[in-house]
Write a protein that holds these residues in place. Structure first.
Motif, PDB file in Angstrom:
ATOM      1  N   ASP A   1     -56.002 -32.254  12.197  1.00 40.34           N
ATOM      2  CA  ASP A   1     -56.718 -31.135  11.606  1.00 40.34           C
ATOM      3  C   ASP A   1     -58.209 -31.362  11.332  1.00 40.34           C
ATOM      4  O   ASP A   1     -59.036 -30.609  11.828  1.00 40.34           O
ATOM      5  CB  ASP A   1     -56.057 -30.700  10.299  1.00 40.34           C
ATOM      6  CG  ASP A   1     -56.623 -29.381   9.831  1.00 40.34           C
ATOM      7  OD1 ASP A   1     -56.425 -28.390  10.539  1.00 40.34           O
ATOM      8  OD2 ASP A   1     -57.307 -29.358   8.799  1.00 40.34           O
TER       9      ASP A   1
ATOM     10  N   THR B   1     -61.102 -29.102  13.167  1.00 39.61           N
ATOM     11  CA  THR B   1     -61.487 -27.947  12.353  1.00 39.61           C
ATOM     12  C   THR B   1     -62.898 -28.093  11.787  1.00 39.61           C
ATOM     13  O   THR B   1     -63.679 -27.131  11.818  1.00 39.61           O
ATOM     14  CB  THR B   1     -60.474 -27.728  11.223  1.00 39.61           C
ATOM     15  OG1 THR B   1     -59.190 -27.578  11.805  1.00 39.61           O
ATOM     16  CG2 THR B   1     -60.804 -26.485  10.436  1.00 39.61           C
TER      17      THR B   1
ATOM     18  N   LYS C   1     -56.044 -27.335  18.948  1.00 36.08           N
ATOM     19  CA  LYS C   1     -57.005 -26.708  18.041  1.00 36.08           C
ATOM     20  C   LYS C   1     -58.414 -26.770  18.608  1.00 36.08           C
ATOM     21  O   LYS C   1     -59.134 -25.770  18.617  1.00 36.08           O
ATOM     22  CB  LYS C   1     -56.961 -27.410  16.679  1.00 36.08           C
ATOM     23  CG  LYS C   1     -55.753 -27.009  15.853  1.00 36.08           C
ATOM     24  CD  LYS C   1     -55.768 -27.693  14.503  1.00 36.08           C
ATOM     25  CE  LYS C   1     -54.520 -27.327  13.721  1.00 36.08           C
ATOM     26  NZ  LYS C   1     -54.418 -28.095  12.474  1.00 36.08           N
TER      27      LYS C   1
ATOM     28  N   ASP D   1     -57.013 -21.922  12.654  1.00 36.82           N
ATOM     29  CA  ASP D   1     -56.510 -23.169  12.103  1.00 36.82           C
ATOM     30  C   ASP D   1     -55.246 -22.913  11.293  1.00 36.82           C
ATOM     31  O   ASP D   1     -54.255 -23.630  11.409  1.00 36.82           O
ATOM     32  CB  ASP D   1     -57.586 -23.815  11.225  1.00 36.82           C
ATOM     33  CG  ASP D   1     -57.158 -25.171  10.700  1.00 36.82           C
ATOM     34  OD1 ASP D   1     -56.278 -25.786  11.337  1.00 36.82           O
ATOM     35  OD2 ASP D   1     -57.682 -25.615   9.674  1.00 36.82           O
TER      36      ASP D   1
END
Lengths: 248, 247, 260
Positions: A83, A87, A187, A232
C-alpha cells in the motif's frame, strides 16, 4: 454525474487510441522523461521522509505497549509493498504530474490548438492523452519501486539509529509474499492509468483564458488525488477479500 | 455549397445562435460581421463540426455533417482550412512543422515533397526561410501569416478565417487581405471570413452577413453595406453612438 | 561522457540555487507576515471573506478524503488484526495512524490542492495584471492587505478542517471495520477510547497548524512572484502544490521528532 460518464468516455477512447495509433513519434519517450525523471527527486524526498516518520511513530507505539520491536521491519515491508509505496507515490504524482498535464493540455485547449488538431483530422485523445497515459503507467511503476525502496531503507535506518533495532532483523523479507507484491503492482498500474486520464480530461474541459487553465489545474490535482484514494480503498478492500489469507 | 438551416446553439441559458439560415455558394467570398460575442466564431466552428448545433442542419455539398462522428468528420475537415482567432499555432513545434502538419497527417506524400511545399507556402506569405523558428519567436503579424500558410497548405476547397487581422496595424492588415485575395483568386476556394474591421473586410469579400441577437439580420453586397436600409446595420457599420443597436 | 557529467553537475547546481532562492523568499515572506501581525491590525472583513470562501471550497473534499483515509487505515491493519484475532486492536491501530499522521497529512495535501492552488492562481492573476502595483501606488501595503488575511485564514481553516476530518476519519474507520472485518461499533469505540490518549489527537492538531502556515506561505509566495502571463500562472500553481507537498512531508518529519 455527467462529468463521470464523460470521464469514462475519455478512458475508453484512450484505450481504443492505444490500438488506433496516431500519436506523434518519440512522444512517449519525451513524456516518460517529463513524468518520470523529473519526479524522481520529488518522490525520493517525500517518500524517504515519510518512511522515517512512520517507523518513528510505529516504534514509539510498540515501545509504549509491548516493547518488542522485532516485528516492525517485517510488517513495515508488507505495508510498504502492498500500500504505502504505490499510494503515496500516486498521491505525490497526482499533485506533480496531474497539475502538469492539466496545465499543458488546458492551455492548448484555450488557445484553440486542440481545435486545430481536430481540423487536421487528429483525435485529441490519441495525440495528447495516449502518450501521457502509456508513459505514466510505466513510470508510476518505476517510481513506486524507487519510492518504496527509499522508504524501506530510510525506515530501517531510523529504527536502527533511533531505537536500536538490529538491521538484520529489520530488513527481513521472509514474510513478504507474492500477494503483497501483486497488490502493490496492481495499485501502481491503476494510479498510473487514472492520473493522466483524469487530468487530461480536466485539461480538455478548460474554457476561457488564464482562469480556465487555473481551474483545470486545480481540478486535476483534486480529481486525481481523490481518484487515487478512492481506487486505493476499492483495491484494498478487494485485496483483503480476494487475497485474504495470503496477506496475513 | 455550404448550407445552414434553422441552426440553433445555446451555451447554458444563453441562446447564442437562434435560428440561422445561410447559404454560401461554391467559390463565393462571404464576410460575417456583428457585435462582440454575437456568435460569429461559434458559427464558423459549426460549419466544420468543431461544435455541434442543438438543432438544425449544417450541409456541405448536400450532406448533413451534424450527425457524423468525430472520425467521420475527418474527410470533411480535410477539405476545409481554418485560421483560428489566436493563430492556434502548436507551440511545441517549429514553424515548418506547424505548416506541414495538415499535409503530414494526411499521408501519401514524401517528406521532401512536403518540405518543398512548406517552403513554397511560407515564401508566398512572405516568411521564406523561417521554418526552423519556434512560434514564440514570431511577432503577432508573422504568427497570423504562419496560421494562414497552415490553413491553406493542403489547397482546401473551403477556407475559414476567424479574425484574420485582429491586432494588426493597418499596413499589415492590407498586406494580409492582399494575400488572402490572391490566394482565393488562384484556387477558387469558398471563403468565409469573420472580422471586426468591417471596412477592410468589405474590400475582400463579395457579400456580407450581419449577425445580431442570434439571427442573420441582414445579408447583402459588400459594396452597398453602408447604405443598407436597416438602421441597426447602418449604425453598426458606421460606428454611430446613437441608434437602435443594443448592448 | 564528460558532456553528460558536466550537464548533470550544472543541473544539480541550478536546481540547488533555485530551491535556495525559493526557500529564502518564503522565509522572508514569513517574517514580513509576522511583522505585519504586530501590532495585530488585521482587516477583519477580508479575513471573514477568505474564511468563508476557503471553507466552502474545501469542506466536502476534506470530508470525503478523511472518510476514505480512515477506512483505508482500517483495511491496512485488517490482515494483521485477523491474524492475531485481536478485534480489540483495530480501532487503536487505525485511530493512532489517522490522528497522528495520515489524517493531518492527507487533509493538508487536499487543502493545498484546493485552497492553496486556488490562492496561487488568484494572487498570480492579480500579479500579472499589475493589481499589486496598483495597491502600492495607493500606498496600501499588499502584504498587510492581501497576504496576512489569507495566511491567517488558511491556518485557522486547516486547523478546523483537521478537527472535523479526524472525526469523519474515525467514523469512516468504524464503518469499514463493521462492513469489511465485521467488528462491532462498540468494540471499535472501546478500542479507540481505551488505547488512544488526547495527546495523540493534539499531536496531529499541532502539526496541522504548522502545515497550514507552510501551505499558506508557499502558495502566496508563488502567487506574488508569477512572471509571464497566463502560462506563468499555470506554472506557478504547479510549482506551489509541489513545494507545499514537499514542505508538508519535511515539516511532518521534524514535528514528529519534536513532539514525540
Amino acid at each position: 454525474m455527467r462529468g463521470l460518464i464523460e470521464l469514462w468516455g475519455v478512458f475508453v477512447s484512450t484505450i481504443a487510441g492505444m490500438i488506433r495509433g496516431g500519436r506523434p513519434k518519440g512522444e512517449i519517450v519525451r513524456q516518460m522523461h517529463a513524468i518520470g525523471n523529473k519526479s524522481m527527486l520529488f518522490i525520493a524526498v517525500t517518500l524517504g521522509f515519510i518512511g522515517m516518520v512512520m517507523i518513528y511513530q510505529a516504534c514509539m507505539q510498540f515501545n509504549r505497549v509491548t516493547g518488542d520491536l522485532s516485528q516492525v521491519g517485517v510488517q513495515f515491508i508488507r505495508l510498504v509493498t502492498s500500500d504505502f509505496a504505490p499510494t503515496l507515490t500516486g498521491m505525490m504524482l497526482a499533485t506533480r504530474v496531474g497539475a502538469g498535464i492539466a496545465a499543458e493540455i488546458g492551455s492548448m485547449k484555450v488557445t484553440e490548438q486542440v481545435d486545430a488538431l481536430r481540423m487536421s483530422g487528429v483525435l485529441p485523445v490519441d495525440y495528447l492523452i495516449v502518450p501521457r497515459f502509456i508513459a505514466s503507467v510505466v513510470m508510476t511503476v518505476v517510481l513506486t519501486t524507487l519510492g518504496g525502496a527509499i522508504m524501506y531503507v530510510a525506515g530501517g535506518l531510523t529504527a536502527h539509529y533511533q531505537f536500536g533495532v538490529n538491521l538484520k532483523i529489520f530488513f527481513d523479507l521472509s514474510l513478504l509474499n507474492p500477494a503483497h507484491l501483486s497488490l502493490g503492482l496492481v495499485k501502481a498500474v491503476t494510479y498510473g492509468a487514472a492520473i493522466p486520464v483524469v487530468s487530461g480530461f480536466c485539461g480538455l474541459r478548460a474554457k476561457g483564458s488564464s482562469e480556465g487553465v487555473g481551474w483545470a489545474t486545480t481540478a486535476a490535482v483534486i480529481g486525481s488525488s481523490l481518484a487515487v484514494l478512492l481506487l486505493d480503498f476499492i483495491l484494498s478492500v478487494a485485496g483483503f477479500f480476494v487475497l485474504g489469507e495470503a496477506l496475513r | 455549397m455550404i448550407e445552414l438551416a434553422a441552426v440553433r446553439k445555446r451555451f447554458g441559458r444563453h441562446a447564442v445562435l437562434d435560428g440561422i439560415d445561410l447559404q454560401v455558394p461554391t467559390g463565393a467570398r462571404l464576410g460575417i460581421i456583428g457585435p462582440a460575442a454575437s456568435g460569429k466564431s461559434v458559427l464558423l466552428k459549426l460549419v466544420c463540426g468543431l461544435l455541434r448545433p442543438d438543432a438544425g442542419q449544417v450541409m456541405i455539398d448536400g450532406t448533413d455533417i451534424t450527425e457524423r462522428s468525430e472520425e467521420g468528420l475527418a474527410a470533411t475537415r480535410a477539405r476545409i482550412g481554418f485560421l483560428f482567432q489566436n493563430y492556434a499555432l502548436f507551440d511545441f513545434m517549429t514553424v515548418g512543422d506547424n505548416v506541414a502538419f495538415p499535409l503530414a497527417r494526411r499521408g501519401g506524400l514524401a517528406e521532401d515533397e512536403i518540405a518543398r511545399r512548406v517552403s513554397a507556402r511560407l515564401r508566398a506569405v512572405g516568411l521564406a526561410g523561417n521554418e526552423a523558428k519556434m512560434p514564440a519567436e514570431l511577432s503577432g503579424g508573422m504568427k497570423k501569416r504562419v496560421g494562414i500558410a497552415r490553413a491553406t497548405i493542403a489547397h482546401p476547397e473551403i477556407v475559414i478565417y476567424d479574425e484574420p487581422t485582429a491586432g494588426l496595424d493597418p499596413v499589415t492588415t492590407s498586406k494580409v487581405y492582399d494575400l488572402l485575395r490572391a490566394d482565393q483568386e488562384t484556387t477558387g476556394a469558398t471563403v468565409i471570413a469573420v472580422s471586426s474591421d468591417v471596412e477592410a473586410l468589405c474590400r475582400f469579400v463579395d457579400t456580407v452577413a450581419f449577425l445580431y441577437q442570434g439571427k442573420i439580420r441582414y445579408q447583402g453586397a459588400a459594396q452597398t453595406l453602408t447604405d443598407a436600409p436597416d438602421p441597426v446595420v447602418r449604425q453598426f457599420v458606421r460606428g454611430d453612438l446613437e441608434g437602435p443597436l443594443e448592448g | 561522457m564528460f558532456g553528460f557529467v558536466e550537464r548533470a553537475i550544472t543541473q544539480v547546481g541550478t536546481t540547488t540555487v533555485r530551491i535556495a532562492r525559493e526557500v529564502g523568499g518564503i522565509v522572508v515572506l514569513a517574517f514580513d507576515v509576522l511583522r505585519a501581525l504586530f501590532p495585530p491590525t488585521l482587516d477583519g472583513r477580508e479575513l471573514v471573506k477568505n474564511l468563508y470562501k476557503m471553507g466552502n471550497q474545501s469542506v466536502p473534499i476534506v470530508a470525503l478524503t478523511a472518510f476514505f483515509a480512515g477506512g483505508l487505515m482500517l483495511v491496512q491493519s485488517a490482515p494483521f488484526v485477523e491474524k492475531l484475532q485481536a478485534h480489540a486492536l483495530a480501532g487503536w491501530a487505525a485511530g493512532y495512524a489517522v490522528l497522528r499522521e495520515i489524517g493531518p497529512i492527507l487533509i493538508a495535501l487536499m487543502f493545498s490542492g484546493r485552497v492553496g492552488a486556488n490562492n496561487t492562481a488568484e494572487l498570480g492573476t492579480m500579479t500579472v495584471t499589475e493589481q499589486l502595483d496598483g495597491l502600492r501606488a495607493l500606498a496600501i501595503d499588499p502584504i498587510r492587505y492581501l497576504i496576512v488575511p489569507r495566511v491567517v485564514a488558511m491556518v485557522v481553516m486547516l486547523l478546523a478542517l483537521t478537527v472535523i476530518g479526524d472525526l469523519v476519519a474515525l467514523v469512516g474507520a468504524a464503518i469499514t471495520a463493521k462492513a469489511v472485518v465485521g467488528i462491532e461499533f462498540s468494540t471499535f469505540i472501546h478500542s479507540v477510547v481505551d488505547n488512544l490518549k488526547p495527546y495523540d489527537f493534539l499531536h496531529g492538531i499541532y502539526k496541522s497548524m504548522v502545515f497550514g502556515a507552510s501551505i499558506a506561505l508557499t502558495s502566496c509566495y508563488f502567487g506574488v512572484t508569477v512572471r509571464g502571463g497566463a502560462v506563468g500562472v499555470g506554472r506557478a500553481v504547479n510549482a506551489a502544490v509541489v513545494a507545499a507537498a514537499v514542505s508538508v512531508m519535511l515539516l511532518d518529519f521534524f514535528m514528529t521528532y519534536w513532539l514525540g
